[in-house]
Enzyme design. Structure first.
Site, PDB file in Angstrom:
ATOM      1  N   HIS A 115     -16.749   5.090 -18.047  1.00  0.00           N
ATOM      2  CA  HIS A 115     -16.022   6.022 -17.301  1.00  0.00           C
ATOM      3  C   HIS A 115     -14.477   5.520 -17.293  1.00  0.00           C
ATOM      4  CE1 HIS A 115     -14.934   8.894 -13.738  1.00  0.00           C
ATOM      5  NE2 HIS A 115     -15.542   9.451 -14.355  1.00  0.00           N
ATOM      6  N   ASP A 192     -21.681   0.510 -12.731  1.00  0.00           N
ATOM      7  CA  ASP A 192     -20.847   1.121 -12.244  1.00  0.00           C
ATOM      8  C   ASP A 192     -22.324   1.930 -11.764  1.00  0.00           C
ATOM      9  OD1 ASP A 192     -19.991   3.641 -12.152  1.00  0.00           O
ATOM     10  OD2 ASP A 192     -18.335   3.723 -13.588  1.00  0.00           O
ATOM     11  N   GLN A 195     -23.885   7.718 -11.953  1.00  0.00           N
ATOM     12  CA  GLN A 195     -24.892   8.496 -12.055  1.00  0.00           C
ATOM     13  C   GLN A 195     -25.866   7.128 -11.776  1.00  0.00           C
ATOM     14  OE1 GLN A 195     -24.779  11.079 -12.422  1.00  0.00           O
ATOM     15  NE2 GLN A 195     -22.113  11.250 -12.669  1.00  0.00           N
ATOM     16  N   LYS A 218     -21.882  12.279  -4.983  1.00  0.00           N
ATOM     17  CA  LYS A 218     -23.232  12.825  -5.999  1.00  0.00           C
ATOM     18  C   LYS A 218     -24.513  12.131  -5.710  1.00  0.00           C
ATOM     19  CE  LYS A 218     -19.575  10.907  -9.732  1.00  0.00           C
ATOM     20  NZ  LYS A 218     -19.221  12.165 -10.070  1.00  0.00           N
ATOM     21  N   CYS A 355     -14.289  12.801 -18.247  1.00  0.00           N
ATOM     22  CA  CYS A 355     -13.164  11.174 -18.247  1.00  0.00           C
ATOM     23  C   CYS A 355     -14.426   9.999 -18.507  1.00  0.00           C
ATOM     24  CB  CYS A 355     -13.934  11.100 -16.413  1.00  0.00           C
ATOM     25  SG  CYS A 355     -12.960  12.423 -15.127  1.00  0.00           S
TER      26      CYS A 355
END
Ligand code: PMP
Length: 401
Positions: A115, A192, A195, A218, A355
């Site tokens: 991202h 990261d 997700q 999220k 993004c």
């Protein structure tokens, strides 16, 4: 299939026909999260850490409790939990606080799956320090493999950045194995988890990553709050990058001292309501069980892929789903046109580069259509998506030259 009540989510109640398939952008919020925000503002809505009166203690206790809830959720210690504004904030903060360890000629590993909020801070550090960004080559399925990681890992590697689950393709990186290899040469691993944490069991001790960033919004929580996990000794050895109230120990005219981590990375008045309301969000997910959450979204993604993969008008980028994300294009049709067609049928998906332009460029397209599933989606909704995609193909047939 999970049994999640649509009635738990006011946005779904207030938009009866809406089929929401954009949870990778942000999840919907259950009533208990909204109630908790309301509870804070109406019952004890004062500042934390500062007052000696009862309400301030109550607000502080509620706020601090989240560290324990998060620690249990990702298997770390409460004091390894730094409160942030979200993944972007956490990842930018990391680049700033770690850059003192980066020198000319050092190498920083990234990938085209990353991202913007993961790759861009390190582009800046590399420019500033004369260090080099090194990209892991993706395999033919656009995955990160251990073999390709080994090709870029050198004695010069200082930082390894890893997107656990790609927000564009849904592919899952072999984080544990890569972390082990990175640690053998003394590199720091940043993961990261934007997700990943909302969708699957993430155990930081098992993965052994040094840092993990994720966002509250999220994972059923409010916007503007997130978490940065860091291994305590490493975290505490770093200097803060933001200065002000609550993070200092003592301030003199020409110098100041700081509190220990996590507080030294939490300057100023935070998003108190948001962080307090992240607790019921995590509790809601924990109750469902993260394995069930993962399996639910994955099964919907697999259903959709299975039912559109033989349509030769469709360019399918998620060929073998590994999470709840399906990304595709109708060949020759702009992703925004496809998404607009689906929106007319009350199906909310995301279109564009999400993004993450590096992977969009790698796929050789201007953008993609992404359906991302979560706990409130149903098999009937997945069937409706397949029918709508087929309808879109029929509709757009005449547009294609
Ligand atoms: N990384 C990934 C993989 C993401 O999907 C996102 C959000 N799309 C981010 C980072 C940034 O998250 P936020 O906007 O919540 O800071």
């Amino acid at each position: 299939m999970l049994e999640v009540k649509r009635a738990d989510f006011p946005v779904l109640v207030n938009n009866e026909k809406m089929i929401y398939m954009d949870s990778a952008a942000t999840s919907l919020k259950p009533q208990i999260v909204i109630d908790k925000i309301n509870e804070y503002y109406t019952k004890y809505g004062v500042n934390i850490h500062r007052g000696v009166y009862d309400l301030s203690s109550k607000a502080t206790d509620e706020y601090e409790e989240l560290r324990t809830v998060v620690a249990k959720f990702i298997n770390c210690k409460p004091r390894e939990v730094v409160y942030t504004k979200g993944t972007t904030n956490g990842l930018n903060m990391l680049a700033q606080i770690l850059k003192a360890n980066i020198h000319e000629g050092d190498e920083i590993i990234v990938s085209q799956l990353d991202h913007h909020s993961l790759v861009m801070p390190w582009q800046n550090v590399a420019k500033e320090k004369g260090a080099k960004l090194v990209f892991i080559e993706l395999n033919e399925k656009n995955q990160i493999t251990i073999e390709n990681f080994k090709k870029v890992l050198t004695k010069k590697t200082k930082i390894v950045n890893l997107t656990y689950v790609s927000n564009v393709l849904g592919v899952v990186a072999p984080v544990k194995e890569i972390t082990k290899l990175a640690h053998e040469i003394g590199a720091i691993v940043i993961c990261d988890g934007a997700q990943a944490v909302p969708h699957m069991k993430v155990d930081v001790q098992d993965l052994d990553v040094d840092f993990l960033a994720f966002s509250g919004h999220k994972m059923l929580g409010p916007t503007g709050c997130g978490i940065l996990y860091g291994k305590y000794d490493l975290l505490n050895s770093l200097e803060p990058e933001e200065f002000g109230g609550d993070m200092n120990d003592g301030v003199e005219m020409y110098d100041s001292t700081f509190k220990d981590a996590p507080e030294k990375f939490e300057a100023g008045t935070p998003n108190i309501a948001g962080l307090i309301a992240l607790k019921p969000a995590i509790e809601y997910l924990s109750k469902l069980g993260m394995e069930n959450v993962h399996n639910h979204s994955l099964s919907l993604a697999k259903y959709v892929v299975e039912n559109i993969k033989n349509n030769d008008m469709i360019e399918l980028y998620t060929k073998e789903p590994e999470s709840g994300i399906v990304t595709f294009n109708i060949k020759g049709i702009h992703p925004h046109d496809t998404a607009t067609f689906l929106a007319a049928q009350n199906i909310c998906v995301r279109a564009g580069h999400h993004c993450a332009q590096l992977i969009t460029h790698h796929l050789g397209c201007m953008g993609t259509v992404r359906a991302s599933f979560y706990i409130y989606n149903t098999i009937e909704e997945a069937q409706a998506l397949v029918a709508a995609i087929n309808g879109a193909c029929e509709y757009f047939k005449e547009w294609i030259i």
